[in-house]
Scaffold this motif. Structure first.
Motif, PDB file in Angstrom:
ATOM      1  N   ASP A 170       0.845   4.027  -2.856  1.00 27.60           N
ATOM      2  CA  ASP A 170       0.477   5.386  -2.462  1.00 27.60           C
ATOM      3  C   ASP A 170       1.554   6.376  -2.890  1.00 27.60           C
ATOM      4  OD1 ASP A 170      -1.359   7.197  -1.145  1.00 27.60           O
ATOM      5  OD2 ASP A 170       0.171   7.399   0.402  1.00 27.60           O
TER       6      ASP A 170
ATOM      7  N   ILE B 214      -8.902   3.964  -3.619  1.00 28.02           N
ATOM      8  CA  ILE B 214      -8.363   5.321  -3.552  1.00 28.02           C
ATOM      9  C   ILE B 214      -9.386   6.234  -2.891  1.00 28.02           C
ATOM     10  CG2 ILE B 214      -7.442   7.260  -4.891  1.00 28.02           C
ATOM     11  CD1 ILE B 214      -6.817   5.297  -7.142  1.00 28.02           C
TER      12      ILE B 214
ATOM     13  N   THR C 260       1.284  10.131  -4.580  1.00 29.35           N
ATOM     14  CA  THR C 260       1.779  11.345  -3.920  1.00 29.35           C
ATOM     15  C   THR C 260       2.978  11.955  -4.624  1.00 29.35           C
ATOM     16  OG1 THR C 260       3.115  10.041  -2.382  1.00 29.35           O
ATOM     17  CG2 THR C 260       0.901  10.667  -1.653  1.00 29.35           C
TER      18      THR C 260
ATOM     19  N   ARG D  89      -5.261   9.504  -2.133  1.00 35.73           N
ATOM     20  CA  ARG D  89      -4.406   8.581  -1.386  1.00 35.73           C
ATOM     21  C   ARG D  89      -4.932   7.162  -1.540  1.00 35.73           C
ATOM     22  NH1 ARG D  89      -0.720  11.247   2.122  1.00 35.73           N
ATOM     23  NH2 ARG D  89       0.177   9.179   2.017  1.00 35.73           N
ATOM     24  N   LEU D  90      -4.011   6.220  -1.535  1.00 36.98           N
ATOM     25  CA  LEU D  90      -4.400   4.818  -1.585  1.00 36.98           C
ATOM     26  C   LEU D  90      -4.793   4.384  -0.180  1.00 36.98           C
ATOM     27  CD1 LEU D  90      -4.559   2.395  -3.572  1.00 36.98           C
ATOM     28  CD2 LEU D  90      -2.450   1.631  -2.525  1.00 36.98           C
ATOM     29  N   ARG D  91      -6.002   3.888  -0.017  1.00 39.11           N
ATOM     30  CA  ARG D  91      -6.504   3.456   1.296  1.00 39.11           C
ATOM     31  C   ARG D  91      -6.226   1.988   1.572  1.00 39.11           C
ATOM     32  NH1 ARG D  91      -8.019   7.777   4.431  1.00 39.11           N
ATOM     33  NH2 ARG D  91      -9.006   9.268   3.079  1.00 39.11           N
TER      34      ARG D  91
ATOM     35  N   VAL E 297       0.845  -1.199   0.000  1.00 38.90           N
ATOM     36  CA  VAL E 297       0.000   0.000   0.000  1.00 38.90           C
ATOM     37  C   VAL E 297       0.880   1.249   0.000  1.00 38.90           C
ATOM     38  CG1 VAL E 297      -1.680   1.331   1.343  1.00 38.90           C
ATOM     39  CG2 VAL E 297      -1.971  -1.131   1.090  1.00 38.90           C
ATOM     40  N   TRP E 298       1.922   1.241   0.808  1.00 42.44           N
ATOM     41  CA  TRP E 298       2.811   2.409   0.886  1.00 42.44           C
ATOM     42  C   TRP E 298       3.459   2.683  -0.464  1.00 42.44           C
ATOM     43  CZ3 TRP E 298       5.549  -0.026   5.660  1.00 42.44           C
ATOM     44  CH2 TRP E 298       4.682   0.002   6.755  1.00 42.44           C
TER      45      TRP E 298
END
Length: 138
Positions: free
Chosen positions: A36, A64, A40, A53-55, A32-33
């Motif tokens: 994301d 997203i 960003t 942002r990716l949730r 996920v990081w």
């Protein structure tokens, strides 16, 4: 230390270690990081007043954040990020242009995610925290 206290302390320590392990496992999401970071670090998205942002990412589905949904129209959100639009009608040319700009940024976020290996589809999740932080309660 008596036997009961020692046993109780060991049991309590084991429970705490197990809880810490499960907490760390649930928050450790490098996939996920990394995805994301794609959102960003994109210059076009970074210049927009709302940061997509990716949730979550699960089974090839990237979730997203979005400031709009069927329950919360873009019209309300746009008046927050563009105060000059406050009070304008939905069919006002400036409002239409702002809506198109939002759509273009959402499409870009979606396209960036779909271009990543392993991402099969994109879902959207209303960013209720962002809305609340900006005084909007749906």
């Amino acid at each position: 230390m008596d036997r009961f206290t020692r046993t109780y302390s060991l049991l309590l320590g084991a429970v705490l270690i197990a809880a810490l392990f499960f907490w760390a496992k649930s928050t450790w999401k490098p996939e996920v990081w990394n995805l994301d970071e794609v959102l960003t670090s994109d210059a076009q998205l970074a210049g927009y007043p709302y940061q997509f942002r990716l949730r979550a990412f699960h089974d090839g589905v990237a979730v997203i954040s979005t400031p709009r949904s069927p329950e919360f129209p873009a019209y309300s959100f746009l008046q927050v990020i563009h105060p000059k639009l406050a009070g304008k009608a939905q069919d006002d040319p400036e409002m239409i242009a702002a809506q198109q700009d939002l759509i273009d940024h959402q499409k870009r976020a979606m396209g960036l995610m779909l271009a990543q290996p392993g991402v099969k589809s994109v879902d959207w999740e209303l960013d209720v925290q962002w809305l609340a932080d900006h005084g909007i309660h749906r």
